[in-house]
Design a protein around this motif. Structure first.
Motif, PDB file in Angstrom:
ATOM      1  N   ASP A  39       0.807  -1.215   0.000  1.00 33.76           N
ATOM      2  CA  ASP A  39       0.000   0.000   0.000  1.00 33.76           C
ATOM      3  C   ASP A  39       0.842   1.269   0.000  1.00 33.76           C
ATOM      4  O   ASP A  39       0.295   2.377  -0.086  1.00 33.76           O
ATOM      5  CB  ASP A  39      -0.931   0.018   1.220  1.00 33.76           C
ATOM      6  CG  ASP A  39      -2.079  -0.975   1.062  1.00 33.76           C
ATOM      7  OD1 ASP A  39      -2.376  -1.355  -0.084  1.00 33.76           O
ATOM      8  OD2 ASP A  39      -2.667  -1.374   2.091  1.00 33.76           O
ATOM      9  N   SER A  44       4.772   0.459  -6.566  1.00 33.07           N
ATOM     10  CA  SER A  44       4.768   0.170  -8.006  1.00 33.07           C
ATOM     11  C   SER A  44       6.089   0.571  -8.646  1.00 33.07           C
ATOM     12  O   SER A  44       6.629  -0.153  -9.490  1.00 33.07           O
ATOM     13  CB  SER A  44       3.607   0.896  -8.685  1.00 33.07           C
ATOM     14  OG  SER A  44       2.368   0.432  -8.209  1.00 33.07           O
ATOM     15  N   TYR A 324       1.466  -6.680 -12.293  1.00 37.05           N
ATOM     16  CA  TYR A 324       0.768  -6.210 -11.090  1.00 37.05           C
ATOM     17  C   TYR A 324       1.064  -4.735 -10.835  1.00 37.05           C
ATOM     18  O   TYR A 324       0.141  -3.935 -10.578  1.00 37.05           O
ATOM     19  CB  TYR A 324       1.192  -7.046  -9.882  1.00 37.05           C
ATOM     20  CG  TYR A 324       0.790  -6.424  -8.563  1.00 37.05           C
ATOM     21  CD1 TYR A 324      -0.512  -6.533  -8.100  1.00 37.05           C
ATOM     22  CD2 TYR A 324       1.711  -5.712  -7.803  1.00 37.05           C
ATOM     23  CE1 TYR A 324      -0.893  -5.950  -6.903  1.00 37.05           C
ATOM     24  CE2 TYR A 324       1.350  -5.118  -6.608  1.00 37.05           C
ATOM     25  CZ  TYR A 324       0.045  -5.246  -6.156  1.00 37.05           C
ATOM     26  OH  TYR A 324      -0.327  -4.656  -4.971  1.00 37.05           O
ATOM     27  N   ARG A 328      -1.597  -1.737 -11.110  1.00 30.93           N
ATOM     28  CA  ARG A 328      -1.833  -0.955  -9.886  1.00 30.93           C
ATOM     29  C   ARG A 328      -1.738   0.536 -10.197  1.00 30.93           C
ATOM     30  O   ARG A 328      -2.552   1.344  -9.723  1.00 30.93           O
ATOM     31  CB  ARG A 328      -0.800  -1.353  -8.832  1.00 30.93           C
ATOM     32  CG  ARG A 328      -0.968  -0.688  -7.478  1.00 30.93           C
ATOM     33  CD  ARG A 328       0.062  -1.252  -6.515  1.00 30.93           C
ATOM     34  NE  ARG A 328      -0.083  -0.677  -5.180  1.00 30.93           N
ATOM     35  CZ  ARG A 328       0.546   0.419  -4.762  1.00 30.93           C
ATOM     36  NH1 ARG A 328       1.352   1.059  -5.587  1.00 30.93           N
ATOM     37  NH2 ARG A 328       0.374   0.877  -3.535  1.00 30.93           N
ATOM     38  N   THR A 329      -0.744   0.906 -11.005  1.00 34.32           N
ATOM     39  CA  THR A 329      -0.625   2.303 -11.426  1.00 34.32           C
ATOM     40  C   THR A 329      -1.830   2.729 -12.254  1.00 34.32           C
ATOM     41  O   THR A 329      -2.373   3.824 -12.085  1.00 34.32           O
ATOM     42  CB  THR A 329       0.669   2.494 -12.235  1.00 34.32           C
ATOM     43  OG1 THR A 329       1.805   2.126 -11.438  1.00 34.32           O
ATOM     44  CG2 THR A 329       0.831   3.942 -12.681  1.00 34.32           C
ATOM     45  N   ARG A 331      -4.782   1.557 -12.119  1.00 32.27           N
ATOM     46  CA  ARG A 331      -6.003   1.599 -11.314  1.00 32.27           C
ATOM     47  C   ARG A 331      -6.114   2.895 -10.511  1.00 32.27           C
ATOM     48  O   ARG A 331      -7.217   3.424 -10.341  1.00 32.27           O
ATOM     49  CB  ARG A 331      -6.040   0.397 -10.364  1.00 32.27           C
ATOM     50  CG  ARG A 331      -7.270   0.318  -9.493  1.00 32.27           C
ATOM     51  CD  ARG A 331      -7.259  -0.967  -8.687  1.00 32.27           C
ATOM     52  NE  ARG A 331      -6.081  -1.075  -7.845  1.00 32.27           N
ATOM     53  CZ  ARG A 331      -5.968  -0.534  -6.625  1.00 32.27           C
ATOM     54  NH1 ARG A 331      -6.976   0.151  -6.121  1.00 32.27           N
ATOM     55  NH2 ARG A 331      -4.871  -0.694  -5.925  1.00 32.27           N
TER      56      ARG A 331
END
Length: 422
Positions: A39, A44, A324, A328-329, A331
């Motif tokens: 988190d 990332s 991943y 993640r970036t 999103r």
């Protein structure tokens, strides 16, 4: 007269099973720590940097090992091919650094010129290209020979992401989704098919489907596209006897062991010989001439033979780590261009990895697709490094990540200033 009742004995309280609960608590604590680490705003960024660096290092080691015998036979120098790969890495790393520093505005300004140049290069390749292994997918000018379709993969992704980002609020309309991205990418794919490079054409088509999926194209459109590409692939395969043999024999390469099944069969030999931990770096036997394209399309087989199942799972895990971190970036970003470009790059790199590994495992036909960042070849390596540079730049420019980096620089500067004063 009172009757004495026997005193009721109370069972002693059972102490909590500390030994049994301890592993569960430890696992829960480990997951909480992992979740906290994932988190963090720079997760990332560091995952992309670390996984890319490890894949590039593994790739150089494996190119050195897999190409040494072939390089000695052809060039009388076991290090000739790996030196070329190292040169491409030295060229590609500054390009990736520049890409990571480019602003989104400049990247989007380059989208249409990059798309136009890639179409011109693909057209020149189709008309005047150099044929290798039955595919006309190389373009040569003097000693310089490049594979324009590798450049086109990145150019098409950035162009499509730019177009969709410009239309972001109008993507509920099917016409806005289709035009001009679908015709443009189909033209590029058609030029690649004209050069008889079915493998690259399938990768471009996968990129197109991925971009359409992320912008919300209807499901019936995907069903139509998959039906169309299946019919087209069967037709193209039926017009080429060599390609037809590869497709019909991939499930059982030992059926035509001495012809179309030779390469996939020896790829399976290499993987089975590697076992859990491999024979050791440099100890591959298949690279001594039995396995064609050992340092390019089938480098994963040599990797499995020398590093075993652990090594192959490590490489696949690194690709999944990149996917991943990039997703993640995508999103968390508020920029639609970053979202679409990141997803397109993931579809390209991860899809190409899956196809390459499927070929080596004889789960897919041999269609000449290299393993990104690992296989030998500058034309494939440079665009991949630039794409990773873009992903790293996207990750480090996210507001929380940018603030964390700025804070670290401030703390570092304060520490250096304090050191000079003292």
């Amino acid at each position: 007269m009172t009757t004495a009742h026997p005193e009721k004995t109370r069972a002693p309280a059972t102490p909590p099973p500390a030994e049994a609960a301890s592993p569960a608590r430890a696992v829960g604590s480990w997951f909480a720590t992992l979740r906290e680490a994932l988190d963090r705003p720079l997760t990332s960024y560091y995952l992309l940097m670390g996984a890319s660096a490890l894949l590039l290092t593994i790739g150089l080691i494996m190119v050195l090992s897999a190409s040494s015998v072939y390089s000695y036979k052809v060039f009388d120098d076991s290090y000739s091919i790996v030196r070329r790969q190292l040169l491409w890495v030295l060229i590609g790393l500054p390009c990736a650094w520049v890409a990571s520093r480019l602003s989104h505005r400049w990247i989007r300004r380059l989208a249409y010129p990059g798309f136009s140049i890639s179409l011109v290069l693909l057209l020149l390749t189709a008309l005047f290209g150099v044929s290798r292994n039955g595919n006309t997918n190389w373009l040569g000018v003097g000693p310089i020979v490049i594979q324009p379709s590798e450049i086109a993969k990145l150019a098409l992704i950035l162009w499509a992401a730019h177009v969709y980002a410009h239309k972001d609020r109008r993507l509920t309309n099917l016409h806005q989704i289709m035009v001009p991205v679908v015709p443009g990418m189909l033209v590029a794919t058609g030029l690649v098919v004209f050069g008889r490079d079915l493998g690259t054409a399938l990768v471009l088509f996968a990129i197109l489907l991925g971009m359409l999926w992320v912008v919300g194209a209807p499901a019936r459109f995907f069903a139509f596209c998959l039906s169309l590409v299946s019919v087209g692939a069967i037709f193209l395969a039926s017009t080429d006897s060599e390609r037809l043999n590869r497709i019909t024999n991939f499930a059982d390469p030992f059926k035509d062991y001495h012809d179309a099944g030779w390469q996939p069969a020896h790829g399976l030999y290499a993987l089975s010989t590697g076992g859990w931990f491999g024979q050791g770096i440099g100890a591959s036997q298949q690279k001594w001439g039995d396995l064609p394209e050992a340092h390019t399309d089938f480098i994963f087989a040599v990797l499995g033979e020398e590093l075993g199942l652990v090594g192959t799972m490590l490489v696949i895990g690194l690709f999944l780590t990149i996917a991943y971190a990039a997703l993640r970036t995508a999103r968390v970003t508020a920029d639609p261009f970053v979202r679409y470009a990141s997803f397109g790059i993931v579809v390209w790199l991860l899809g190409q990895m899956i196809i390459n590994v499927g070929m080596v495992l004889a789960l897919l036909p041999v269609i000449g697709i290299p393993l990104p960042l690992v296989s030998y070849g500058g034309s494939a390596l440079l665009p991949s490094l630039v794409a990773l540079g873009l992903l790293i730049g996207f990750a480090r420019r996210e507001p929380e990540a940018a603030r964390a980096l700025a804070q670290r620089k401030k703390v570092r500067s304060a520490g250096l200033s304090a050191g000079r004063v003292s």
